[in-house]
Design a protein around this motif. Structure first.
Motif, short mmCIF file in Angstrom:
data_model
loop_
_atom_site.label_atom_id
_atom_site.label_comp_id
_atom_site.label_asym_id
_atom_site.label_seq_id
_atom_site.Cartn_x
_atom_site.Cartn_y
_atom_site.Cartn_z
N UNK A 204 0.83 -1.20 0.00
CA UNK A 204 0.00 0.00 0.00
C UNK A 204 0.87 1.25 0.00
N UNK A 205 0.43 2.24 -0.78
CA UNK A 205 1.03 3.57 -0.73
C UNK A 205 0.12 4.52 0.03
N UNK A 206 -0.57 3.98 1.01
CA UNK A 206 -1.41 4.78 1.88
C UNK A 206 -2.87 4.41 1.77
N UNK B 144 1.41 -7.61 4.78
CA UNK B 144 0.94 -6.31 4.29
C UNK B 144 2.06 -5.29 4.49
N UNK B 145 2.54 -4.75 3.36
CA UNK B 145 3.60 -3.75 3.36
C UNK B 145 3.00 -2.37 3.16
N UNK B 146 3.75 -1.35 3.66
CA UNK B 146 3.34 0.03 3.45
C UNK B 146 4.56 0.89 3.19
N UNK B 147 4.41 1.82 2.26
CA UNK B 147 5.52 2.72 1.94
C UNK B 147 5.83 3.62 3.13
N UNK C 206 -2.67 7.38 11.28
CA UNK C 206 -1.36 6.95 11.75
C UNK C 206 -0.31 7.10 10.66
N UNK C 207 0.91 7.28 11.08
CA UNK C 207 2.04 7.18 10.15
C UNK C 207 2.27 5.70 9.85
N UNK C 208 3.10 5.42 8.86
CA UNK C 208 3.41 4.03 8.54
C UNK C 208 4.04 3.33 9.74
N UNK C 209 4.93 4.04 10.44
CA UNK C 209 5.60 3.44 11.61
C UNK C 209 4.59 3.15 12.72
N UNK C 210 3.66 4.08 12.94
CA UNK C 210 2.64 3.86 13.97
C UNK C 210 1.72 2.69 13.59
N UNK C 211 1.37 2.61 12.32
CA UNK C 211 0.52 1.51 11.87
C UNK C 211 1.19 0.17 12.09
N UNK D 111 -4.90 6.29 7.01
CA UNK D 111 -6.01 7.16 7.39
C UNK D 111 -7.36 6.45 7.30
N UNK D 112 -7.34 5.13 7.29
CA UNK D 112 -8.59 4.37 7.26
C UNK D 112 -9.16 4.31 8.68
N UNK D 113 -9.99 5.28 9.00
CA UNK D 113 -10.52 5.36 10.36
C UNK D 113 -12.03 5.16 10.43
#
Length: 592
Positions: free
Chosen positions: A126-128, A148-151, A242-247, A157-159
């Motif tokens: 995912x790129x977000x 599941x990877x994220x950039x 969340x940021x990628x790190x927080x996620x 922001x899926x809230x």
């Protein structure tokens, strides 16, 4: 002068055919005529969901040039085939940043889980996740992957799930447009867009209900796939963005990295000299699985708005419409095929004409009378007319997030006299015959007997709809009237109400059809698809009004005429023809 322009029109049509259509047709023919190459060893199948999906594959071979390249049915079929393909070792999924159609996400997720059950990994990147539409459905698909990877720069922001509605009531009032409609009943909210300035209580109640159902279903599925409790998943999701790190710290994603790194990991898992192959190419090379065996299940495609008549062809776009003549004919063709033991109708429709819907439903009744069970597989939605054609099926299978029901009717007109009068345009009407002849004139509202007659026709259609649902679902009419009233339900809600029999996709619908036809579950069956895929020649025939044989000849000639020498001869011949008819031609230059 008239002949000059007619000649120019002919020249233009010829140029379109030879310069644009011929290369497309030659490409399509080359693809259709080539044998499907074996998948390379250690293949990684790439599924890119960012371009969107239609529900069903088009019958027009050129439709991919006008829109989404893949359908849900093709993706599911490719993943199911790849699970058994010993050369396919892994899948890489590119996730959309915004929401996916919820029912499509349900079906893709189910196919991903079946693929993983074969012991092969799935890596999603995912790129977000942006807070647009049903973004939780996109996340749900990603959560079904092995990883599941994220950039690193992307944001989670899926809230939740948000939807907006445009209301034109105040604007119409300001500019003198009157929306004069009848609706049955308060939950049939399509007319509210034209008559209201805000959600009515019924509109708000219905929308929040199906939105919560979709959101809760996506949360529960993601939690199960991520091995978390729904409560923990909800807490992590709704505490964002969340940021990628927080996620990753919240265990919403597994790894942070660029898509190239995710691709490299998928190839590493696939093995030495792994190759990346798109799902679109995989489908193009292999087609849809035909199955095998003496017994067959018919798959009838029905996607789009429901209208009377037949498809006249003539387009290269990907827009879909359910034509009642064509869909009914497909069902009757399946009835007449002795090998077909049951019929699955894939319905993805927001509704349409009651008369067209009844024509298709009559074909469903004929199939059941012939001893062939009919199972409806609901896609993105099967609402209003989409539910009408489904109502008397032997069984109905829907995704948890399918939008269905909307058992109701509306109709009316726009009165434009005042709006046009503000611009000095006078709208007047004349009629002969009965008093109802000008009932739908935009010069005035329904009044007196016109209003009574129109309301009676709406009531009659509503009563017919209720009767079909009561008969097909074996429910008392009073109960149908209670749960109908134009209200939209999700598939999960509809099952609780008795409007749907089972949750699942086409895979489950075929299994239900086999059971109803008393075909053993472990026995292979052939899948025969209706309407049949058009050949490139047939598509050209419909688009340009020539015979299929003529289109074939034109394409063949087009291959010869592609040479510069032939184009020069054609250009000079056309120049002489124009001059002979009195046209003034400034230069003998071939068109480039």
């Amino acid at each position: 002068m008239k002949q000059f322009f007619l000649t120019l029109a002919g020249v233009f049509a010829g140029l379109v055919l030879f310069v644009i259509v011929t290369p497309i047709a030659l490409i399509a023919l080359a693809a259709a005529g080539s044998s499907a190459p074996a998948t390379s060893p250690n293949t990684v199948l790439e599924l890119d969901l960012r371009e969107g999906l239609t529900d069903q594959p088009p019958t027009n071979p050129f439709a991919a040039f006008g829109g989404a390249e893949l359908s849900v049915i093709e993706v599911v079929d490719a993943l199911d085939r790849a699970g058994d393909d010993r050369n396919v070792k892994a899948v890489l999924i590119r996730l959309p940043e915004m929401g996916m159609t919820p029912a499509a996400a349900d079906e893709v997720r189910q196919a991903v889980r079946r693929f993983r059950a074969s012991g092969k990994p799935v890596i999603a990147h995912s790129q977000g996740f942006l807070p647009v539409g049903a973004v939780m459905s996109s996340y749900m698909v990603g959560a079904s992957a092995s990883e599941l990877w994220m950039q690193n720069t992307s944001s989670f922001q899926a809230t939740g799930f948000a939807a907006d509605e445009v209301f034109l009531g105040d604007a119409f009032g300001r500019y003198g447009v009157t929306a004069d409609f009848e609706q049955r009943y308060e939950y049939k909210n399509a007319v509210n867009t034209f008559t209201e300035s805000d959600f009515t209580p019924a509109h708000r109640e219905a929308m929040l209900s199906w939105m919560r159902s979709i959101y809760d279903s996506a949360l529960a599925n993601a939690a199960a796939d991520r091995r978390q409790t729904p409560a923990a998943m909800r807490q992590a999701i709704e505490s964002g963005p969340h940021s990628a790190e927080q996620a990753m710290a919240l265990k919403l994603v597994d790894k942070i990295g660029q898509v190239e790194e995710a691709e490299a990991e998928a190839k590493r898992r696939a093995g030495r000299n792994a190759q990346l192959v798109s799902v679109a190419d995989y489908v193009s090379n292999h087609g849809l699985q035909p199955g095998s065996g003496s017994d067959a299940i018919a798959i009838v495609n029905a996607e789009g708005a429901i209208v009377t008549g037949r498809d006249a062809g003539g387009g290269f776009g990907s827009g879909s419409t359910i034509y009642s003549d064509d869909t009914a004919a497909a069902i009757y063709e399946a009835i007449e095929n002795r090998a077909v033991k049951a019929i699955v109708i894939r319905v993805s429709s927001p509704g349409g004409s009651p008369d067209a819907s009844e024509q298709i439903l009559a074909a469903v009744r004929a199939a059941k009378a012939a001893g062939k069970p009919v199972v409806v597989s609901m896609g993105t939605y099967a609402a209003s007319g989409g539910y009408w054609i489904s109502s008397e099926a032997s069984a109905i299978v829907a995704q948890p997030s399918t939008l269905t029901g909307s058992i109701g009717v509306f109709g009316g007109k726009f009165v434009l006299t005042e709006a046009l009068g503000r611009f000095g345009v006078d709208l007047r009407g004349l009629s002969v015959g009965g008093e109802y002849a000008d009932a739908f004139s935009p010069t005035g509202r329904f009044e007196g007997q016109d209003r009574a007659a129109f309301a009676a026709s709406i009531d009659r259609t509503y009563d017919q709809f209720i009767a079909r649902v009561a008969t097909g679902r074996r429910l008392p009419e009073a109960r149908v009237r209670e749960i109908a009233r134009g209200r939209v339900w999700t598939g999960a809600q509809a099952r609780e109400l008795g409007l749907v029999d089972e949750l699942g996709g086409l895979h489950e619908a075929i299994a239900r059809a086999k059971a109803l036809a008393e075909i053993p579950a472990d026995r292979s069956v052939r899948l025969i698809r209706y309407p049949t895929q058009k050949s490139p020649f047939e598509a050209l025939s419909e688009a340009f009004g020539v015979s299929a044989e003529g289109a074939q000849a034109l394409v063949a000639v087009g291959g010869v005429l592609a040479s510069p020498e032939a184009q020069g001869v054609i250009a000079r011949a056309r120049t002489e023809q124009l001059r002979a008819r009195g046209a003034s031609v400034l230069a003998d230059q071939p068109v480039r």
